[in-house]
Scaffold this active site. Structure first.
Site, PDB file in Angstrom:
ATOM      1  N   ARG A  51      -1.843   4.142  -0.516  1.00 32.20           N
ATOM      2  CA  ARG A  51      -1.003   5.440  -0.190  1.00 32.20           C
ATOM      3  C   ARG A  51      -0.049   5.922  -1.058  1.00 32.20           C
ATOM      4  O   ARG A  51       0.438   6.780  -0.798  1.00 32.20           O
ATOM      5  CB  ARG A  51      -0.488   5.081   1.277  1.00 32.20           C
ATOM      6  CG  ARG A  51      -1.230   4.659   2.372  1.00 32.20           C
ATOM      7  CD  ARG A  51      -0.500   3.570   3.271  1.00 32.20           C
ATOM      8  NE  ARG A  51       0.125   2.490   2.805  1.00 32.20           N
ATOM      9  CZ  ARG A  51       0.905   1.514   3.453  1.00 32.20           C
ATOM     10  NH1 ARG A  51       1.153   1.759   4.719  1.00 32.20           N
ATOM     11  NH2 ARG A  51       1.405   0.401   2.799  1.00 32.20           N
ATOM     12  N   CYS A 106       5.519  -1.542   1.737  1.00 32.93           N
ATOM     13  CA  CYS A 106       4.938  -2.368   0.503  1.00 32.93           C
ATOM     14  C   CYS A 106       4.065  -3.691   1.079  1.00 32.93           C
ATOM     15  O   CYS A 106       5.101  -4.553   1.657  1.00 32.93           O
ATOM     16  CB  CYS A 106       5.536  -2.400  -0.504  1.00 32.93           C
ATOM     17  SG  CYS A 106       4.610  -3.284  -1.967  1.00 32.93           S
TER      18      CYS A 106
HETATM   19 ZN    ZN Z   1       2.961  -1.777  -2.648  1.00 32.16          ZN
END
Ligand code: ZN
Length: 238
Positions: A51, A106
């Site tokens: 992303r 993340c």
């Molecule tokens: Zn990441």
């Protein structure tokens, strides 16, 4: 993400054909120019996360950004892969800016939120994030929301990474000799915006283009982005 025919590989290849045709139609010299010149002004070091495609989110064309991405954008001084990219970008390509960019949501930061083992080589790779988590232990203990905790760990990871970059002898040499700049940034996936964390050579907080009030124009080499009230951005190719 689902694709027509349920075959992601074939869809990706056909998408590439369409993209190449479109670019050639738009500018017949596009690929020739791209072949003959490699002079990016930015080295981007970011997460491998799907992303966070740096060139796309920066609104820049192919050729503008030299890239190194790894899981959780960790700068390990002993990682020859990262070191080789930095060396080539700084010494040979003479980039003007190094951007180390972390991001929200993340997977790496999430994996270190608890003591459960990530498994295999991941545990070794994510060691520095575990250290970051330990350093932030008292602050993290006051936060209930995992998303906020992940962001705190990921931002601190950028700070640590920028410190490692600033300690790199090649980087130091080029900061001194030709004004190379090092920046620490953070990409918020939920808004698509990149924040300057004010780390590195400038050590001052420079915000992303304002979305309030009067229009603000950011001129790039190949495109012009216009930010207006309400966050609506227009792009005009030059
Ligand atoms: Zn990441």
């Amino acid at each position: 993400m689902t694709y027509p025919n349920d075959d992601e590989f074939l869809y990706a290849l056909s998408s590439n054909q369409a993209w190449a045709s479109y670019k050639s139609h738009q500018n017949p010299a596009f690929f020739k120019t791209l072949t003959n010149e490699h002079a990016p002004s930015i080295l981007w070091i970011g997460c491998a996360d799907s992303r966070v495609p740096e060139t796309t989110i920066l609104g820049l064309p192919p050729g503008a950004v030299f890239v190194h991405r790894n899981f959780a954008n960790i700068i390990s001084p002993t990682d020859i892969n990262t070191a080789a990219v930095i060396e080539h970008a700084v010494v040979n390509l003479k980039v003007k800016h190094i951007i180390l960019c972390g991001h929200s949501a993340c997977d790496g930061a999430r994996a270190t939120l608890t003591d459960s083992r990530a498994g295999g080589v991941l545990e070794t790779w994510l060691t520095s994030l575990r250290v970051v988590r330990a350093q932030l232990a008292s602050q993290l203990a006051t936060i209930r929301d995992d998303h906020t905790k992940e962001i705190m760990i990921a931002e601190k990871n950028v700070e640590v990474g920028v410190a490692v970059l600033m300690a790199n002898s090649t980087v130091q040499e080029h900061i001194k000799s030709r004004g190379l700049e090092v920046h620490g940034c953070f990409f918020d996936i939920s808004s698509g915006r990149i924040r300057d964390l004010g780390l590195g050579t400038r050590m001052s907080t420079r915000r992303a283009p304002s979305t309030n009030g009067t229009a603000e124009t950011v001129r790039g080499k190949h495109a012009q982005l216009v930010f207006r009230e309400g966050g609506v951005a227009g792009m005009e190719a030059r």
